[in-house]
Design a protein around this motif. Structure first.
Motif, short mmCIF file in Angstrom:
data_model
loop_
_atom_site.label_atom_id
_atom_site.label_comp_id
_atom_site.label_asym_id
_atom_site.label_seq_id
_atom_site.Cartn_x
_atom_site.Cartn_y
_atom_site.Cartn_z
N SER A 9 7.17 -28.06 64.84
CA SER A 9 7.69 -26.80 65.48
C SER A 9 8.16 -27.34 67.02
N MET A 10 9.54 -26.92 67.28
CA MET A 10 9.86 -27.25 68.71
C MET A 10 9.55 -26.28 69.73
N TYR A 11 10.00 -24.91 69.39
CA TYR A 11 9.80 -24.12 70.27
C TYR A 11 8.78 -22.86 70.05
N GLY A 12 7.94 -23.02 68.85
CA GLY A 12 6.90 -22.11 68.58
C GLY A 12 7.17 -21.38 67.30
N CYS A 13 8.50 -21.17 66.89
CA CYS A 13 8.76 -20.22 65.97
C CYS A 13 8.34 -20.77 64.39
N VAL A 50 -0.78 -27.98 49.30
CA VAL A 50 0.01 -28.51 50.38
C VAL A 50 1.23 -27.94 50.76
N ILE A 51 1.25 -27.31 51.74
CA ILE A 51 2.43 -26.36 52.20
C ILE A 51 2.96 -26.91 53.49
N VAL A 52 4.35 -27.37 53.53
CA VAL A 52 4.89 -28.37 54.61
C VAL A 52 6.16 -27.59 55.09
N GLY A 53 6.12 -27.39 56.58
CA GLY A 53 7.34 -26.60 56.91
C GLY A 53 7.80 -27.22 58.29
N GLY A 54 8.99 -26.99 58.44
CA GLY A 54 9.63 -27.48 59.82
C GLY A 54 10.88 -26.80 60.15
N PRO A 55 11.45 -26.94 61.24
CA PRO A 55 12.53 -26.36 61.87
C PRO A 55 13.74 -27.23 61.24
N THR A 56 14.82 -26.32 61.05
CA THR A 56 16.32 -27.06 60.60
C THR A 56 17.00 -27.58 61.69
N VAL A 113 18.44 -20.94 61.72
CA VAL A 113 19.28 -19.66 62.24
C VAL A 113 19.84 -18.78 61.27
N ASP A 114 19.76 -17.29 61.55
CA ASP A 114 20.25 -16.40 60.54
C ASP A 114 21.87 -16.39 60.34
N LYS A 115 22.25 -17.53 59.62
CA LYS A 115 23.47 -17.69 59.10
C LYS A 115 23.58 -18.25 57.60
N PRO A 116 24.65 -18.20 56.97
CA PRO A 116 24.74 -18.53 55.76
C PRO A 116 23.96 -20.11 55.45
N ALA A 117 23.27 -20.50 54.54
CA ALA A 117 22.47 -21.69 54.55
C ALA A 117 23.69 -22.89 54.32
N VAL A 118 24.76 -22.61 53.79
CA VAL A 118 25.79 -23.62 53.68
C VAL A 118 26.43 -23.81 55.21
N LEU A 119 26.17 -22.95 56.24
CA LEU A 119 26.64 -23.67 57.45
C LEU A 119 25.30 -24.10 58.30
N SER A 144 13.11 -20.24 53.40
CA SER A 144 13.52 -20.28 54.92
C SER A 144 13.19 -19.09 55.59
N PHE A 145 12.69 -19.00 56.70
CA PHE A 145 12.46 -18.18 57.74
C PHE A 145 13.36 -18.09 58.74
N LEU A 146 14.03 -16.80 59.19
CA LEU A 146 15.23 -16.90 60.02
C LEU A 146 14.81 -16.42 61.46
N VAL A 147 15.53 -17.20 62.43
CA VAL A 147 15.61 -16.98 63.89
C VAL A 147 16.98 -16.51 64.36
N ASP A 148 16.84 -15.96 65.32
CA ASP A 148 18.34 -15.55 66.16
C ASP A 148 18.93 -16.85 66.87
N THR A 149 20.01 -16.62 67.40
CA THR A 149 20.70 -17.80 68.11
C THR A 149 20.04 -18.17 69.22
N HIS A 150 19.15 -17.53 69.73
CA HIS A 150 18.15 -17.72 70.97
C HIS A 150 16.79 -18.28 70.52
N THR A 151 16.72 -18.47 69.15
CA THR A 151 15.56 -19.12 68.79
C THR A 151 14.23 -18.19 68.82
N ARG A 152 14.55 -16.92 68.35
CA ARG A 152 13.57 -15.94 68.24
C ARG A 152 13.35 -15.63 66.85
N LEU A 153 12.27 -15.53 66.26
CA LEU A 153 12.07 -14.86 65.01
C LEU A 153 12.65 -13.52 64.88
#
Length: 173
Positions: A9-13, A50-56, A113-119, A144-153
């Protein structure tokens, strides 16, 4: 059923999502949540799941350069971001590269970020692919779990992560 949730995690999300996944898993079995900086001490073979997660970051899993960039962004005088204590350390990509081959059940998640995964890309796809290469069997599609452009869930993502954790754990319990 014992589950290990390893997260970066970078910013806590992503940390918040990992904790929510663990609460969902705990409805079915035992859950241990570990930041990737401490995961090297974990013996994954003693866990049923084993469940593994990280930021994109830049369409996939973080790298040294993207982690440094995230920390530098948080250090800017006008930033409202706070970097996690181990944000600049080793990431999921590094940890997976050091794991030995083994069998077992696994699942992968990311935050993006809450945008199409292709982007945006999806770190969870790379995590899942690496888990499979190590011999794990995926018990769920990468999520995927989504955050806004200000990195808030986004609203509802923590609850959705709990439900997802419970669903994944129930598949092997």
């Amino acid at each position: 059923m014992r589950a290990l949730i390893v997260f970066e995690s970078m910013y806590g999300c992503t940390h918040d999502i990992a904790d929510a996944v663990a609460r969902g898993v705990a409805l079915v079995g035992d859950a241990t949540t570990v930041p990737v900086s401490h995961a090297i001490d974990e013996d994954t073979s003693v866990y049923d799941l084993v469940i593994v997660g990280g930021p994109t970051h830049i369409h996939g899993m973080s790298r040294d350069s993207t982690r440094r960039g995230a920390v530098e962004a948080a250090e800017q005088p006008d930033s409202d971001l706070t970097a996690e204590p181990d944000a600049a350390g080793a990431g999921i990509r590094d940890w997976l590269g050091e794991l030995s081959r083994r069998e077992g059940a696994a699942a992968a998640f990311d935050t993006r970020v809450d945008k199409p995964a292709v982007l945006t890309g999806r770190a969870s796809k790379g995590i899942a692919k690496n888990l499979q290469k190590l011999g794990f069997t995926l018990v769920a599609d990468p999520e995927s779990f989504l955050v806004d452009t200000h990195t808030r869930l986004l609203e509802g993502e923590v609850a959705r992560a709990e439900q997802w954790g419970q669903m994944v754990a129930a598949r092997i319990a």
